[in-house]
Structure formats: C-alpha cells, structure tokens
Design an enzyme around this catalytic site. Structure first.
Site, PDB file in Angstrom:
ATOM      1  N   MET A  29     -57.348 -83.220   4.509  1.00  0.00           N
ATOM      2  CA  MET A  29     -58.004 -83.550   5.770  1.00  0.00           C
ATOM      3  C   MET A  29     -59.416 -84.075   5.526  1.00  0.00           C
ATOM      4  SD  MET A  29     -57.276 -83.798   8.954  1.00  0.00           S
ATOM      5  CE  MET A  29     -56.024 -82.640   9.520  1.00  0.00           C
TER       6      MET A  29
ATOM      7  N   LYS B 108     -70.187 -42.389   1.587  1.00  0.00           N
ATOM      8  CA  LYS B 108     -69.402 -41.566   0.668  1.00  0.00           C
ATOM      9  C   LYS B 108     -69.558 -40.081   0.967  1.00  0.00           C
ATOM     10  CE  LYS B 108     -68.089 -41.260  -4.201  1.00  0.00           C
ATOM     11  NZ  LYS B 108     -68.324 -41.772  -5.575  1.00  0.00           N
TER      12      LYS B 108
ATOM     13  N   PHE C  92     -76.977 -49.006  -5.589  1.00  0.00           N
ATOM     14  CA  PHE C  92     -75.905 -49.758  -6.253  1.00  0.00           C
ATOM     15  C   PHE C  92     -74.736 -49.981  -5.300  1.00  0.00           C
ATOM     16  CE2 PHE C  92     -71.967 -49.673  -8.869  1.00  0.00           C
ATOM     17  CZ  PHE C  92     -72.145 -50.901  -9.504  1.00  0.00           C
ATOM     18  N   GLN C  93     -74.340 -51.224  -5.170  1.00  0.00           N
ATOM     19  CA  GLN C  93     -73.236 -51.655  -4.300  1.00  0.00           C
ATOM     20  C   GLN C  93     -73.479 -51.288  -2.833  1.00  0.00           C
ATOM     21  OE1 GLN C  93     -69.427 -50.463  -6.076  1.00  0.00           O
ATOM     22  NE2 GLN C  93     -69.393 -52.412  -7.177  1.00  0.00           N
TER      23      GLN C  93
ATOM     24  N   GLU D  88     -60.037 -58.709  -2.139  1.00  0.00           N
ATOM     25  CA  GLU D  88     -60.175 -58.188  -0.768  1.00  0.00           C
ATOM     26  C   GLU D  88     -59.852 -59.236   0.282  1.00  0.00           C
ATOM     27  OE1 GLU D  88     -62.828 -55.580  -3.340  1.00  0.00           O
ATOM     28  OE2 GLU D  88     -62.477 -57.747  -3.164  1.00  0.00           O
TER      29      GLU D  88
END
Length: 574
Positions: A485, A175, A125-126, A63
């Site tokens: 750096m 959903k 869940f999630q 993602e």
C-alpha cells in the site's frame, strides 16, 4: 457477568491467600479459559500461582503476539481476551495491541506486572509508568494499591471491558501486591455509579426512525462492528429483508450479512465498491447501526451522504454527531435497537426503483481486474480461489494493507464473527497472531491468515505456537516483495518515487516454515496455487504458503485522500 456459581462458592471458601492466588482464582470465577502471556520478574509470583492452580496459558514468543492473539480470540468468541505480561518492556510491548483493541472496540483485560510499590517512581529496574502510558488508549486502567482491593478491581475490569462499547482495561500489579496476603474476602456486586451504559433505545427516537424509513424512497443501512458486538446479525438481516432496504458494511462490519445476499452492496469507503459508495451519495435516509463514521469510510465529509437524513444507532454517545450531523440519534445496544425497530409497525418503503438502480450499478461497475498469465498471480485471483475452496465459511484474519483490502473485497463471508482484521489502528503484524487466538477460540473451524510479506515478518516468531500446539492455521503470504500500500501511494501521489517500499531481500519462507516443523509451499502460478491451496485446506495440520503475486498491482477502486465518495478512481478497467 457470566460468573460460574459453583466456582464462586469455591472462591469464597479459598480466596484467602496471596494476591497472585487471588488473581488466578478470580480469573476462574470470571470463566477465563485461556491466558495469553509472557513471564518476567515482576509477575513470577503470578506464574508460580498459575503453575500450582492452572488455567490454560499460551506462551507467546513476544508480548505483541500475545495481545494480538487475545484480540483474535475476543473477536471470534465474543469473550474477553486476557493478557499477562511483566513490568517495563513486557508491558510496553503490549501498547500497540492495547491501542488496536481500543480503536476496534475489543474486550480485553490486560494484567501487567509492576515493580514493588516502595520503589515506584524511582526508575527501578524494569519500571515503566504503564498507567500513564496507556491512559489515552484504554477504556479504563487500574494500579492495585492494596491487596484487599484486588478481587473488586478484577471484577470491575471484566465488567468494564465487556459492557457498553467494549474495550481494553489494564490492571497494573506491583510485585508486593502479588505477594501480599488477603485474609478476609467479601464478595460484592460491581457497583460503578459513574459507569452506566445505555443499552435500551429511547422509544420516541425509535418511532422517529421508523417513520423516516417508511417515508423514504432511497433508504440505506450502514452496518458496522457494533452489530457484531451485539450479536445482532440475524436481526439486521430480518429488518433489511422485511423492508427491502439495501445494506453496505464498514470494513469491520463485514459478515453482518451474507456476502452474496441480494441486498448487500459490498463494503463502503476508500476501497469500497462503486455501488456502495454511490448509494451513500444518493440515499435519502442513512441508517447507521454500530459504525463510527471514520475518515476511511466517509472520505471528504462535505460530500458524504449529502441528501440523507442520518439515523445513528450507537452504544457510545460520544460517536453520535462527532463526525457526521445526525438527525435522529439513538444511544443503544445495536441488537436492542434493531429488535425495537422490528417491533414497530413500519409501512415498508417502496424501494423497487432504488434497488433496480443499485442492481444496474452492480452489473455495470463490478469489482474487476485484468488477469494475465504472463504477469503471474494476481492477489485478487488468489483470494477468489481461497473463497471458492472454503465456500465462504472460513475464519479469515489479515494484516493491514493491499492484501487486507483485497480480502475485504473478494472474500464473501457466509457468517458473522469470521472476519478478523485491524481497522482503526491499521497494525502490521496483527493478522498471524490473531489467527492463533481465533483458532484457539474455535478449534473445529478452518482459520486462514492472509498476510503480506512485510507484516508477517513483524510477528512470525509466533510460528512456534503452530509448532508447539499443532494449530491447523493456514498462513497465506501474499508476497509482492514490497510494502504494497505504501508503494501504491508512492506511485499514485509521489510520482513513482518508491522510497524504501520495495523489499529486495527476503528470507526463504518455505525453509523458515520447515525450521518450525510446519509444511511450507511456494506457488508462482495459478495452476500451482489451485493444487497447493486445495491440499493445504483439506489438511488438519498447520502450513505456510508463500504465494508470489504481481508486485505492481494496485487496489481499486479507490477514493483519494481529500476526495468524496463520488470521486472514485479505478472504477472501470480501460
């Protein structure tokens, strides 16, 4: 809003269905050409609708890769980037990119799946509270509560993301909303009374600015990314040339004027040129157009532009006066303000002596380095070679660190919207996926991703997209086998205690490229680099070049933390 009228007519006829179908149709109405995303359980209804009613979808391999690609797409196209991810870890993997887009003012609309409304707040869940997580790093965010509100929210999200100071907008979709049915669709114009960006400048303030410039003897323009967002590079150049006013850029403002223009002083700030930083210290009028006076630009504020009357043009009123006291504030779109200034009958200031002094500084204190064949390839040499072979016409993306600063210093851009880098957040892993988005936005142009060996390893899985889509992106790894750096700061400020900054074990990048069916090259001398870069850049296929560079080379000049722009180190080679 750029809505396609024919598509709108179709949408008005068909926008009676599930929330998922409404989303896809609404995206088409907004003119969306590509979505960067990754599926998961909470967005399966949306992906099913996408399968049945397609818009081009780019399946990133992570993602974070998806959102950085969307940022690159937005930066070079001027369009709003669109991202789609599932709930929980899918959404949280987008957080770095959302924060990056917020700080660098990039228009994104980010759709995240969410668990069903009935179980929100139960640690389902999630489930993740993406609204709470992203509230500080978005321009606005929504969680859709009713399917009837979905078309309006989508239109508002695109409007907010792309107007005023651009930025990311998150739309969180439970959903059950994706599965819910909309039976009646009423098309309404966006109406946000609390959100009315000021685009037109105040005429009196423009007059004050014109008078200040006319009366100056050492005027200076500081041009930032706001000029690019307003697509006003041509107006900037016309104004500077008409009145013989020199220009310096912020890191994100590079490309607003040709890098070889006689009025261009180079980039200002921590790793800016001596001439640009000296000009800021000595100017009597500083015209800031579309820059936010961040700390990497200003250094110690007590020493910033001490002699200057500051004129600040910015579309975001919160930025004006936030860091630097402003004598003449102008809240406006940079393009509208420049056009208003061009319409003023301004008596050009006499800048001949000022320009001669700056030209002398350019000659005496140029960017420089010590080449030595025995040491190997210097990154500065490699970037100068890239510039020479591309003629300054390529789209260049970078990660963050030493290679980013060298690219900013030594690649001279001929055109606006060709420089893609992470400025405010400084995100490692940004450069390569951003190049993918840039190439998709402008498929006929050469895209070169200059990355560090460390940052590249954070998102290298997106090599799959070069393989799958045969995108002709050229990946050039400035491989100094270190966190460059970090190592430089440890050398300079921590008595050379290189704690965890030297990378002794690395993959074979050439074999890795070949595993993805991409041509891979390793170069260790400038002679090899000359031949390989030329062959790679002339090819219309993707490739990866492992360019082995000197490990202990430092980026100079430099303004140390807490110091003013007048206290640069490494200005001249001894």
């Amino acid at each position: 809003m750029g809505v396609n009228v024919e598509v709108r007519e179709v949408v008005e006829q068909k926008l009676k269905g599930s929330g998922a179908e409404i989303l896809i149709q609404s995206l088409k109405e907004q003119g969306v050409e590509v979505i960067f995303g990754y599926p998961g359980g909470a967005v399966l209804p949306i992906y099913d609708a996408l399968h049945r009613n397609p818009i081009r979808h780019v399946l990133a391999r992570h993602e974070q890769g998806a959102i950085h690609a969307a940022e690159g797409y937005a930066r070079v196209s001027g369009k709003t980037g669109v991202v789609l991810a599932t709930s929980g870890p899918g959404a949280t993997n987008l957080v770095t990119g959302i924060a990056d887009a917020m700080l660098d003012s990039l228009p994104l609309v980010v759709f995240t799946g969410q668990v069903a409304s009935t179980v929100i707040g139960t640690d389902a869940f999630q489930e993740a509270d993406i609204i709470g997580i992203t509230q500080p790093i978005t321009k606005h965010n929504y969680q859709v509560k009713n399917v009837e509100d979905f078309p309006r929210i989508i239109k508002e999200a695109f409007y907010i993301a792309s107007t005023g100071r651009p930025g990311p907008v998150v739309v969180d979709i439970p959903k059950d909303i994706s599965n819910g049915l909309l039976m009646n669709y009423v098309d309404e114009e966006v109406n946000l009374p609390g959100y009315q960006p000021t685009t037109q400048p105040n005429y009196l303030q423009i007059q004050k600015a014109a008078l200040a410039i006319s009366n100056s003897r050492k005027p200076l323009i500081l041009a930032g990314a706001g000029v690019l967002a307003a697509k006003a590079a041509s107006e900037l150049r016309e104004f500077a040339e008409r009145h013989n006013v020199p220009i310096t850029n912020t890191l994100l403002g590079l490309g607003t004027i040709d890098g070889n223009h006689n009025l261009f002083l180079g980039m200002a700030g921590m790793h800016g040129t001596y001439t640009a930083n000296t000009a800021i210290c000595e100017c009597d009028v500083l015209l800031n157009i579309g820059a936010r006076f961040d700390d990497r630009l200003t250094g110690n504020l007590a020493h910033f532009a001490p002699n200057a009357k500051v004129i600040h043009i910015d579309i975001d009123p919160a930025e004006i006066g936030k860091n630097v006291p402003t004598a003449i504030p102008i809240v406006a779109d940079a393009g509208e303000a420049l056009r208003a200034l061009l319409n003023q009958d301004i008596e050009s200031p006499d800048t001949a002596e000022w320009l001669a002094s700056l030209a002398a500084n350019k000659t005496e204190y140029p960017l420089q380095y010590k080449a030595d064949k025995e040491r190997g390839i210097l990154p500065q040499q490699a970037i100068e070679l890239i510039h020479r072979l591309t003629g300054g016409d390529a789209i260049v993306t970078t990660d963050v660190g030493q290679h980013q600063m060298w690219a900013a210093q030594y690649y001279k851009f001929n055109h606006p919207h060709n420089w893609v880098t992470s400025g405010g957040l400084g995100t490692m892993g940004f450069g390569f996926p951003a190049a993918i988005g840039a190439q998709l936005a402008r498929p006929d142009e050469k895209v070169i991703s200059i990355v560090g060996d460390a940052g590249f390893q954070m998102t290298l899985q997106e090599l799959s997209l070069l393989q799958e889509l045969r995108l002709p992106v050229k990946v050039v790894i400035m491989n100094n086998q270190s966190l460059g750096m970090v190592r430089q700061w440890q050398e300079t400020f921590y008595e050379e205690r290189y704690s965890q900054s030297l990378i002794h074990v690395q993959p074979d990048f050439v074999k890795m490229a070949e595993a993805y069916d991409i041509a891979g090259y390793k170069v260790e001398t400038m002679e090899q680099a000359e031949a390989v870069f030329k062959e790679a850049f002339e090819s219309n296929e993707p490739c990866l070049i492992d360019c082995r560079t000197v490990q202990m080379e430092n980026v100079y000049p430099m303004v140390a933390p807490g110091k003013g722009l007048n206290e640069m180190i490494g200005v001249k080679n001894e």
